[in-house]
Design an enzyme around this catalytic site. Sequence first.
Site, PDB file in Angstrom:
ATOM      1  CB  ILE A   6      45.930  63.003  54.955  1.00 30.83           C
ATOM      2  CG1 ILE A   6      46.720  61.992  55.781  1.00 30.83           C
ATOM      3  CG2 ILE A   6      46.473  64.410  55.172  1.00 30.83           C
ATOM      4  CD1 ILE A   6      48.178  61.856  55.371  1.00 30.83           C
ATOM      5  CB  THR A  36      44.721  56.973  56.157  1.00 33.32           C
ATOM      6  OG1 THR A  36      45.819  56.253  55.544  1.00 33.32           O
ATOM      7  CG2 THR A  36      45.226  58.311  56.681  1.00 33.32           C
ATOM      8  CB  SER A  61      55.652  60.411  52.983  1.00 41.80           C
ATOM      9  OG  SER A  61      55.981  59.269  53.761  1.00 41.80           O
ATOM     10  CE1 TYR A  75      53.146  56.986  49.576  1.00 50.07           C
ATOM     11  CE2 TYR A  75      54.945  56.732  51.144  1.00 50.07           C
ATOM     12  CZ  TYR A  75      53.728  57.280  50.788  1.00 50.07           C
ATOM     13  OH  TYR A  75      53.092  58.127  51.655  1.00 50.07           O
TER      14      TYR A  75
END
Length: 253
Positions: free
Chosen positions: A19, A188, A139, A152
């Site tokens: 990104i 990605t 996110s 995360y």
Amino acid sequence: MDDTKISRRVVVTGGASGIGLAVAKAYLDSGAQVGVVDLTSTDELSVYGNRVHTRIADVSVETKIATAIDELSQAMEGVDTLVACAGIDGELGASVAEATSAGFRRVLEVNVLGVFHTVKHALPHLIKEEHASVTIIGSDSGFVSAPGMLAYEASKGALVQVTKALSLELYVQHGIRVNSVCPSIVDTPMARKGLGVESFEGAPYPVNRPEDVARSVLFLSSFQSRGINGVNLLSDFGFSARSSFVALEDLSL
């Protein structure tokens, strides 16, 4: 006011891949100067010549990122736009019983503390500029959960509130807007590696492209979005808006 008349001197952390690389390219294509901070360098931006400035630094190490930003500001004669993109996924697939304290801590150090370091040390440069902005790459994991992503998700959930808190403080004190873009899965190298796939082609769910996220970032930092502040912009194809109501299954939704 025409946004094209606003000087663009942009710092992008995590700008060597994924990104961040797409964001750096998008700003460069718009005519900006871009300072890229990452753990590694990339040759993909060399075609932009002297409008690209690179520094190697770990955002979790405050002295390193502080020095990198100061040097980039000097090279570009200022910074008016900051994009905090550097991040890691951690021990994907690990249950809470399997996850390690070291792994959990490292995710928070990069994804949360790294954003704090980046904004803190960009601030002395941003406050000198008119229409300065900060965009954080979050996110959808800051809003929804999936198994094996505890650290995360914790880090991205923290960034939702970091965005809100910074947007209040920095706008009231300095007129600096702070927003975040929160995509669902993005195609990605990190995502492919984390999910153990070689390609997302034919995936049974929609997948963002890095360029999709980059376009949202450019809009949020532009003068056209001057009224948008403190927004965590979800880019998840509407999946987080879905009800758990079982009848939806009958509607083929």
